[in-house]
Enzyme design. Structure first.
Site, PDB file in Angstrom:
ATOM      1  CE  LYS B  80      -3.914   1.895   2.775  1.00 31.59           C
ATOM      2  NZ  LYS B  80      -4.846   1.684   3.823  1.00 31.59           N
ATOM      3  CB  SER B 155      -8.019   3.421   2.994  1.00 31.29           C
ATOM      4  OG  SER B 155      -7.227   2.984   3.939  1.00 31.29           O
ATOM      5  CB  SER B 179      -8.288   0.756   5.516  1.00 28.78           C
ATOM      6  OG  SER B 179      -8.880   1.719   5.717  1.00 28.78           O
TER       7      SER B 179
END
Lengths: 64, 464
Positions: B80, B155, B179
């Protein structure tokens, strides 16, 4: 703007917080942010214990 | 070997040992696949093909020389883009961070490198790990491989999309209010938010200091366990790092559900927040399956979902405002609209609100600890609805808060989301299991037992 749900003048508070640019360029976002904060605050229950300590506590330093 | 892109890390490790495939062959196959499909999915922000191939050659040499480092050696991982990899920009999917080149690896990356993993590149996210899928940012939002018109969850959206599309066997995500578990659920994967403090957060751009967690996402529970083995451990320079070590033996994952005590937190999705009927039915089916596998399942009551979620939101809004206030004052137009709305909320809270929320925290931790003395794991809803369309702002705004993940960011308990069915429209449905603090072993055992009994993890998006 007086936010009906938030119950306060969101723009005045935004300016107070230094968000003058956002208040003038993105007024709808400022209103939405104020409302989100009001919702979160309202969802919190009352505290039964008036002397409850916050968590996490102050980081302690031990004496060796 | 065909379909190498669907192999799990554990299967890859075995395939390398048996010389059925090499790390270089695998990385080349994945790069080809990404090149063919990522223009539709937008999972990657920065694909680091040259470094990945170099690392694959190195891994291949070591494995062939009999110096295999362990189960992640030669296994590609997607990261990420909020986690620092030395020499690459950490953009946080934001205009504000485009030139932010990391000087050193985050400890979690250093640990992956030490385990021999191959870093394939940086993955898309919701800007600064908040906001939502945005079309007004320098990079497009990731899409759900199960249906490209739908939201992959966030997210850690790129992490979910890349795994579900067969671009990577493993990914790292971060989780402040769900997330990791949201995209894991929406993309038919497994995602673990470990106990707070289990994995170092240093070198990860913060959203909310006391709620942020780093964790693995994968296509099987075993891969989650292998990755957690590699990335967990004390970091003396992370003030929120726990001095506990984690190690899961393979035997734990094989123990099954017999004798496991499961607490079903039914009121979260039946009364506190009414879930979509397909989600509710799938959760009942999870409870039935676990009983059939030998677990005892009984209903458990926790504090009301909206109260725990409200406390979590006040803390997240206050802490993220503290981080972003200077930029929001000077450059509000550089944020996506949805991010700006979320991050400015903290400006409208008082210091008293924040302290009040933090004073609730130990009571909520105690409430969950208390029920986890009576049962071994909790079974709860993950998200209340199947993934909505990515371009439907109204549905996104309505469904995003309809979840039961954020309570466990507040309390720090480990929580895992995994697939437990498919909606009528063919989209993944998911369940959440929650364990005792620092008892990932029992949590993963329960998840592995459910996975083995149902085999949902073998399902793939039809178009891929």
């Amino acid at each position: 703007m007086k936010s009906a749900q938030a119950g306060f003048d969101a723009y005045a508070l935004a300016r107070e917080a230094g968000l003058e640019i956002a208040a003038s360029e993105f007024p709808a976002d400022v209103a939405a942010a104020a409302q989100a904060a009001a919702h979160a605050r309202k969802a919190m229950p009352d505290l039964d214990n008036v002397v409850a300590e916050p968590w996490p506590p102050m980081r302690i330093r031990n004496v060796s | 070997m065909s379909d190498v892109h669907w192999l799990t890390a554990a299967e890859l490790s075995a395939a390398y040992a048996a010389r059925r495939i090499s790390p270089v062959e695998l990385v080349r196959a994945l790069l080809d696949r990404i090149s063919a499909h990522d223009s539709k999915i937008n999972a990657f922000i920065n694909l680091d093909a040259t470094a990945a191939l170099d690392a694959a050659r190195e891994a291949e040499k070591e494995i062939l020389a009999g110096r295999a480092r362990g189960p992640l050696h030669g296994v590609p991982v997607g990261i990420k883009d909020i986690i620092d990899i030395a020499g690459l920009p950490t953009t946080c999917h934001s205009k504000l961070m485009l030139d932010n080149v990391a000087r050193e690896d985050a400890p979690v990356i250093a640990r992956l490198r030490a385990a021999g993993a191959i870093l394939l590149g940086k993955l898309a996210l919701h800007e600064f790990a908040t906001g939502g899928p945005s079309f007004d940012l320098p990079f497009p939002p990731a899409r759900n491989p199960w249906n490209l018109d739908h939201h992959p969850g966030g997210s850690s959206s790129g992490s979910g999309a890349a795994l579900a599309a067969g671009f990577v066997p493993l990914a790292l995500g971060t989780d402040t209010g769900g997330s990791i578990r949201n995209p894991a659920g929406s993309c038919g994967l497994v995602g673990l938010k470990p106990t707070y403090g289990m994995v170092s957060r240093r070198g990860v751009f913060p959203l909310s200091f006391t709620l942020d967690h780093v964790g693995p996402m994968a296509r099987s529970v075993r891969d989650i366990a292998l990755t957690l083995d590699a990335i967990s451990g004390h970091d003396a320079r992370d003030p929120g790092s726990a001095a506990v070590s984690y190690r899961l033996s393979g035997a734990e994952l094989e123990r099954g559900a017999h004798g496991l005590r499961v607490g079903y937190v039914r009121h979260f999705h039946e009364t506190d927040m009414i879930a979509d009927s397909q989600v509710a039915a799938a959760l009942d089916e999870v409870a039935r399956t676990l009983k059939q596998e030998g677990a005892t399942v009984r209903d458990i009551t926790l504090p009301p979902l909206h109260e725990i979620a409200g406390v979590q939101r006040v803390i997240m809004q206050a802490e993220s405002w503290a981080i972003h206030a200077a930029w929001l004052r000077k450059r509000p137009g550089d944020y996506a609209e949805s991010t700006r709305r979320k991050l400015m909320s903290g400006a409208f809270l008082s210091a008293g609100d924040y302290v009040h929320a933090q004073r609730h925290r130990p009571q909520m931790i105690d409430a969950i600890d208390a029920v986890l003395r009576e049962v071994d794991v909790l079974l709860t809803a993950n998200t209340m609805d199947p993934a909505c369309r990515i371009d439907d702002a109204e549905s996104l705004a309505r469904t995003y808060p309809r979840q039961a993940r954020s309570p466990f960011n507040l309390t720090g308990h480990p929580a895992l989301a995994m697939m437990c069915g498919r909606s009528k429209a063919g989209l993944p449905l998911s369940v959440q299991f929650v364990g005792r603090a620092h008892d990932e072993v029992t949590l993963l055992r329960a998840a592995a037992a459910y996975e083995r009994a149902t085999q949902w993890h073998t399902q793939r998006p039809p178009a891929f």
